[in-house]
Scaffold this active site. Structure first.
Site, mmCIF file in Angstrom:
data_model
loop_
_atom_site.group_PDB
_atom_site.id
_atom_site.type_symbol
_atom_site.label_atom_id
_atom_site.label_comp_id
_atom_site.label_asym_id
_atom_site.label_seq_id
_atom_site.Cartn_x
_atom_site.Cartn_y
_atom_site.Cartn_z
ATOM 1 N N GLU A 181 0.827 -1.202 0.000
ATOM 2 C CA GLU A 181 0.000 0.000 0.000
ATOM 3 C C GLU A 181 0.868 1.261 0.000
ATOM 4 O O GLU A 181 0.428 2.326 -0.429
ATOM 5 C CB GLU A 181 -0.936 -0.024 1.226
ATOM 6 C CG GLU A 181 -2.297 0.542 0.936
ATOM 7 C CD GLU A 181 -3.281 0.379 2.097
ATOM 8 O OE1 GLU A 181 -2.908 -0.137 3.162
ATOM 9 O OE2 GLU A 181 -4.438 0.790 1.927
ATOM 10 N N HIS A 186 7.624 -26.983 -1.385
ATOM 11 C CA HIS A 186 7.020 -28.134 -2.077
ATOM 12 C C HIS A 186 5.932 -27.684 -3.041
ATOM 13 O O HIS A 186 5.192 -28.508 -3.567
ATOM 14 C CB HIS A 186 6.452 -29.118 -1.054
ATOM 15 C CG HIS A 186 7.500 -29.698 -0.159
ATOM 16 N ND1 HIS A 186 7.996 -30.971 -0.311
ATOM 17 C CD2 HIS A 186 8.190 -29.153 0.881
ATOM 18 C CE1 HIS A 186 8.926 -31.200 0.614
ATOM 19 N NE2 HIS A 186 9.069 -30.109 1.341
ATOM 20 N N LYS A 221 -14.087 0.826 -3.726
ATOM 21 C CA LYS A 221 -15.137 1.227 -2.784
ATOM 22 C C LYS A 221 -16.244 1.991 -3.507
ATOM 23 O O LYS A 221 -17.426 1.759 -3.276
ATOM 24 C CB LYS A 221 -14.555 2.111 -1.675
ATOM 25 C CG LYS A 221 -13.678 1.360 -0.700
ATOM 26 C CD LYS A 221 -13.274 2.286 0.441
ATOM 27 C CE LYS A 221 -12.160 1.687 1.262
ATOM 28 N NZ LYS A 221 -11.554 2.634 2.178
HETATM 29 O O1 PA5 Z 1 -3.040 1.798 5.767
HETATM 30 C C1 PA5 Z 1 -4.175 2.202 5.673
HETATM 31 O O2 PA5 Z 1 -4.477 3.399 5.808
HETATM 32 C C2 PA5 Z 1 -5.335 1.265 5.410
HETATM 33 O O3 PA5 Z 1 -4.908 -0.027 5.161
HETATM 34 C C3 PA5 Z 1 -6.274 1.256 6.593
HETATM 35 O O4 PA5 Z 1 -5.601 0.817 7.734
HETATM 36 C C4 PA5 Z 1 -7.486 0.348 6.352
HETATM 37 O O5 PA5 Z 1 -8.111 0.670 5.152
HETATM 38 C C5 PA5 Z 1 -8.489 0.497 7.499
HETATM 39 O O6 PA5 Z 1 -8.880 1.830 7.604
HETATM 40 P P1 PA5 Z 1 -9.644 2.390 8.857
HETATM 41 O O7 PA5 Z 1 -8.758 2.237 10.041
HETATM 42 O O8 PA5 Z 1 -9.924 3.810 8.540
HETATM 43 O O9 PA5 Z 1 -10.890 1.578 9.016
#
Ligand code: PA5
Length: 435
Positions: A288, A309, A423
């Site tokens: 990410e 394996h 989303k």
């Molecule tokens: O790194 C990030 O920002 C995302 O992976 C969030 O942690 C994830 O989408 C969860 O978001 P939130 O804590 O707002 O529910």
């Protein structure tokens, strides 16, 4: 002292010292971007000084809340997704017994996770399991609007209110969210839940060293002060700009150079089931943070020896666009020796008296040299032990390294614009007002 060590010997045929040294000036610039707050995404650099900023007040609040929760439940549910649960899950599985839920310790509840998917069966099965347990719950969401944990929380809240009444459920629910924004914050204020705050300048995947990760770990009986001491030591070690003195930056440079040479996929290879969720945490952190603007290393993981394996074939002989990072535990908590058999029917008596660690080590060394011969550059990160101190160092090491790799590749490692696309489509399909 570092409980982590990086060995890049097996990269020698693929990278030269000159190539590494040439990147020092770029490292200096990126480092100044972190330290001076002038780099991309500088509003989200709070993670870099969380360990040194960790106060006794915060520690006491987390530990005393965890103690009070432990006294009233035998199952604790962490509700969150992405950065809001992967860190605690990684820490708990790294530091606990492999079978901690089945083999619990007195005063440490079973730990379960919910809200990472929309699976009806997963959540229904969880409810079956929780039916005869006394439960407490920590719902975690920085935005307070993420749908997976929000739906799981609705279901669990209803179940808890049926079981304990509204007041009783309130005492068993802890919310971790933003200080002022989001639906979860409003709900917590309205219903009077105890709340932990996620600092504004810390993004989800860099939040393991905030109450997001620390509170569930404390409930699981982990010494979070020791963990933060390790992270603090890492903050000192990995804030030095010189590549000779900073393995986190050195690892970032190796990754960057390999990526530039067409090795676009990194495989984190582990030899311990305890690393399973740590690899998941690392994949989220790297994927990410780095995968954007049509660039970035694709992070993946394998668990050896089982995956030798299966995926071992691909790694040895498949497309040559990969490099490997072995994540190795230097010493197990306990040693098991291989017994001798009287008639040696299975032919393994030559190993009698050897430890499983010895065999595991040889399988790593064997794989590392085979893969190097197969044109797969590889390096090894060793972690001394399964202690909170070492884990704290490792969390910080990877955060620093991933953020630096992102800067070297010219991206903002602290945003995630790409994850909004699915989303929007999903909300439209679900008929959410305004979409
Ligand atoms: O790194 C990030 O920002 C995302 O992976 C969030 O942690 C994830 O989408 C969860 O978001 P939130 O804590 O707002 O529910």
């Amino acid at each position: 002292m570092s409980n982590l060590s990086l060995d890049s010997e097996n990269l020698k045929p693929f990278l030269t010292d000159q190539e590494v040294n040439d990147l020092q000036s770029q490292i200096n610039l990126c480092h100044d971007g972190f330290e001076g707050g002038t780099g991309k995404g500088s509003d989200y650099l709070g993670w870099s000084c969380l360990p040194s900023g960790f106060s006794d007040t915060v520690a006491t609040e987390i530990i005393s809340t965890a103690d009070s929760i432990r006294n009233i439940c035998d199952a604790f549910i962490v509700v969150g997704i992405g950065g809001s649960y992967l860190g605690s899950r990684a820490g708990i599985s790294y530091l606990s017994s492999s079978f901690s839920n089945q083999f619990g310790r007195e005063s440490v509840p079973e730990i379960y996770f919910a809200g990472q998917n929309f699976s009806s069966d997963y959540h229904a099965d969880l409810f079956d399991l929780l039916a005869d347990r006394d439960i407490c719950l920590n719902v975690i969401s920085k935005s307070g609007t993420t749908m997976e944990p929000a739906i799981a929380f609705r279901l669990l809240k209803e179940m808890m209110e049926d079981k304990y009444g509204t007041e009783g459920a309130r005492d068993r629910i802890i919310v971790t969210t933003d200080s002022s924004r989001g639906a979860l914050k409003s709900l917590a204020d309205e219903l009077g839940y105890r709340t932990f705050v996620i600092p504004d300048d810390v993004g989800g995947r860099y939040s393991v060293l905030t109450p997001v990760g620390l509170f569930p770990m404390a409930v699981a009986g982990i010494d979070i002060k020791e963990l933060m001491e390790g992270a603090c030591q890492a903050e000192i070690l990995y804030k030095k700009p010189s590549l000779d003195q900073n393995d986190a930056y050195y690892y970032a440079v190796m990754r960057h150079l390999l990526y530039q040479k067409g090795k676009t996929n990194e495989i984190l290879a582990t030899f311990q089931p305890a690393f399973h969720y740590l690899a998941d945490w690392w994949k989220q952190l790297a994927g990410e943070s780095e995968g954007k603007d049509l660039k970035g290393i694709f992070p993946s993981s394998v668990e050896f020896t089982p995956d030798l394996h299966s995926m071992g074939q691909w790694i040895q002989d498949g497309k040559r666009n990969i490099f490997e990072t072995f994540l190795i535990l230097e010493s197990s908590r306990r040693q098991l020796k291989i017994p001798a058999f009287k008639n040696d029917a299975d032919g393994l008596n030559y190993l009698a008296g050897e430890t499983l660690d010895t065999v595991n080590e040889k399988s790593w060394l064997g794989a590392a040299s085979a893969h190097k011969e197969g044109d797969v550059p590889n390096m090894t990160l060793k972690i001394k032990d399964r202690s909170p101190y070492s884990l704290g160092q490792m969390f910080y090491f990877f955060e620093r390294a991933v953020a630096m790799t992102g800067y070297l590749n010219g991206v903002n490692p602290f945003d995630q614009p790409g994850v909004e696309f699915y989303k929007k489509n999903m909300f439209k399909l679900l008929g959410k007002p305004g979409f």
